[in-house]
Design an enzyme around this catalytic site. Structure first.
Site, PDB file in Angstrom:
ATOM      1  N   GLY A 156       0.863  -1.187   0.000  1.00 47.75           N
ATOM      2  CA  GLY A 156       0.000   0.000   0.000  1.00 47.75           C
ATOM      3  C   GLY A 156       0.892   1.228   0.000  1.00 47.75           C
ATOM      4  NE  ARG A 157      -2.304   5.609   2.283  1.00 51.59           N
ATOM      5  CZ  ARG A 157      -3.636   5.547   2.256  1.00 51.59           C
ATOM      6  NH1 ARG A 157      -4.300   6.193   1.340  1.00 51.59           N
ATOM      7  NH2 ARG A 157      -4.298   4.861   3.162  1.00 51.59           N
ATOM      8  CB  ILE A 158       3.489   2.632   4.726  1.00 51.39           C
ATOM      9  CG1 ILE A 158       2.639   3.797   5.273  1.00 51.39           C
ATOM     10  CG2 ILE A 158       4.796   2.527   5.507  1.00 51.39           C
ATOM     11  CD1 ILE A 158       2.106   3.622   6.678  1.00 51.39           C
ATOM     12  NE  ARG A 238      -2.245  -0.408  14.587  1.00 55.38           N
ATOM     13  CZ  ARG A 238      -1.723   0.762  14.201  1.00 55.38           C
ATOM     14  NH1 ARG A 238      -0.428   0.872  13.955  1.00 55.38           N
ATOM     15  NH2 ARG A 238      -2.497   1.827  14.071  1.00 55.38           N
ATOM     16  CD  GLU A 267       2.223  -1.131  20.276  1.00 57.93           C
ATOM     17  OE1 GLU A 267       1.640  -0.052  20.475  1.00 57.93           O
ATOM     18  OE2 GLU A 267       2.731  -1.455  19.195  1.00 57.93           O
ATOM     19  CG  HIS A 285       3.423   2.254  17.866  1.00 56.90           C
ATOM     20  ND1 HIS A 285       2.358   1.402  18.041  1.00 56.90           N
ATOM     21  CD2 HIS A 285       3.234   2.826  16.651  1.00 56.90           C
ATOM     22  CE1 HIS A 285       1.554   1.464  16.986  1.00 56.90           C
ATOM     23  NE2 HIS A 285       2.068   2.341  16.117  1.00 56.90           N
TER      24      HIS A 285
HETATM   25  C1  DGY Z   1      -0.636   4.710  12.734  1.00 61.93           C
HETATM   26  O1  DGY Z   1      -0.885   5.850  12.354  1.00 61.93           O
HETATM   27  O2  DGY Z   1      -1.393   3.767  12.517  1.00 61.93           O
HETATM   28  C2  DGY Z   1       0.640   4.504  13.459  1.00 61.93           C
HETATM   29  O3  DGY Z   1       0.776   3.231  13.939  1.00 61.93           O
HETATM   30  C3  DGY Z   1       0.830   5.512  14.570  1.00 61.93           C
HETATM   31  O4  DGY Z   1       1.211   6.670  14.029  1.00 61.93           O
END
Ligand code: DGY
Length: 325
Positions: A156-158, A238, A267, A285
């Protein structure tokens, strides 16, 4: 006209708060910690809108406490903390904060990749301890990066941004994704492969899928067994996508060479044994924690909530079905 009543579950960068305060009555959690369940339920009562965080579980109980709520603006791109089905059923729009954190998160994935492969933290630790006795040919030998294969799980984007940044390192790129990613294929000659092939061929596996029932524990012992013994796992998505206890075992047994983690299954805790391993780099995180990214998230959350409060479609609405009902 009555000003809408908005609650922000924890202090966020000022830019978004200023925007909201122009037309709303805004209250903010005064403590620098997540609200307890009871506090959250209490805080949401009689509110028209909520800016919430990934640490807030927004479920039917919270929605029951806020019958007048006109929108939830999540201050995150991930939204697994929200029961989206329930919100949609009730006609409540929900938004997230995409784009503004794409580069920051991809950069963090690279930071973890390099730190893990080149043993940056171990080396830093020995320097600070005063135990270093001087240069040695066999010290801190890590993994090569240039020319190695990068496997992107979820383009995806990231995932795309992470992959594109590999260009200078001349890395063959493999990816898994529901649909083909023309950007990656054109810019990098990347290949869409099966999960199986990606695990088998990649020297670095970087996770960029959302947390869904289908991705929960996607990386478990069986996945580690299928990875190269010299491979590194990077996770900025995640925590629960990785079975953390099984990752600890895999790192101990040498099923994989190392890992770089920004997110954790439970977490703020880490799985037992993780903290004492040298072949893992852990951050708190913080992938989106840059100035522009966090202020961008703040502005986005505010703009989304303001649109919802006006009864307009929020720019980053993730359940647009609510507008067609
Ligand atoms: C998100 O935006 O989902 C990141 O995990 C926290 O910035």
């Amino acid at each position: 006209m009555k000003r809408p009543r908005v609650y922000i579950t924890r202090m966020i960068p000022k830019e978004g708060i200023d925007l909201l305060e122009e037309s709303c009555l805004v209250d903010i959690n005064p403590e620098d910690r997540p609200l307890s369940r009871e506090e959250l339920i209490d805080a949401v009562r009689d509110r028209d809108g909520l800016v919430c965080l990934l640490t807030d579980r927004i479920d039917s109980q919270v929605m029951d406490a806020a019958p007048g709520i006109r929108g939830f603006a999540n201050f995150a791109v991930g939204f697994d903390n929200i029961d989206l089905k329930e919100a949609t059923k009730r006609g409540i729009p929900v938004s997230n904060t995409p784009d503004v954190l794409t580069s920051a998160t991809a950069e963090m994935a690279w930071a973890l990749l390099f730190a893990a492969a080149r043993r940056v933290i171990e080396s830093d630790r020995i320097m600070r301890s005063g135990a270093w006795k001087g240069w040695g040919p066999l010290q801190f030998i890590g993994g090569d990066v240039t020319g190695k294969t990068l496997g992107i799980v979820g383009a995806g984007r990231i995932g795309t941004a992470m992959a594109v940044k590999s260009k200078g390192f001349h890395m063959p790129v493999l990816y898994t994704n529901e649909s083909p990613n023309p950007t990656l294929e054109e810019i990098l000659g990347a290949r869409k492969v099966t999960f199986e092939e990606l695990l088998k061929e990649s020297d670095f596996v970087s996770i960029h899928v959302p947390l869904l029932p289908s991705t929960h524990h996607l990386f478990d012992r069986s996945a580690f067994m299928r990875m190269k013994r010299t491979a590194y796992l990077i996770n900025t998505s995640r925590g629960p996508v990785v079975h953390e206890a099984e990752l600890v075992a895999a790192l101990k047994e040498g099923l994989i060479a190392g890992a770089g983690l920004d997110v954790y299954e439970f977490e703020p805790k880490m799985a037992e044994g993780l903290a004492s391993l040298d072949n893992v780099v852990c951050t708190a995180h913080t992938a989106s924690a840059t100035k522009s990214s966090r202020s961008g998230m703040s502005v986005k959350a505010a703009r989304n909530l303001l649109a919802m409060l006006r009864g307009e479609r929020a720019p980053d609405c993730i359940n647009p079905e609510v507008y067609t009902k």
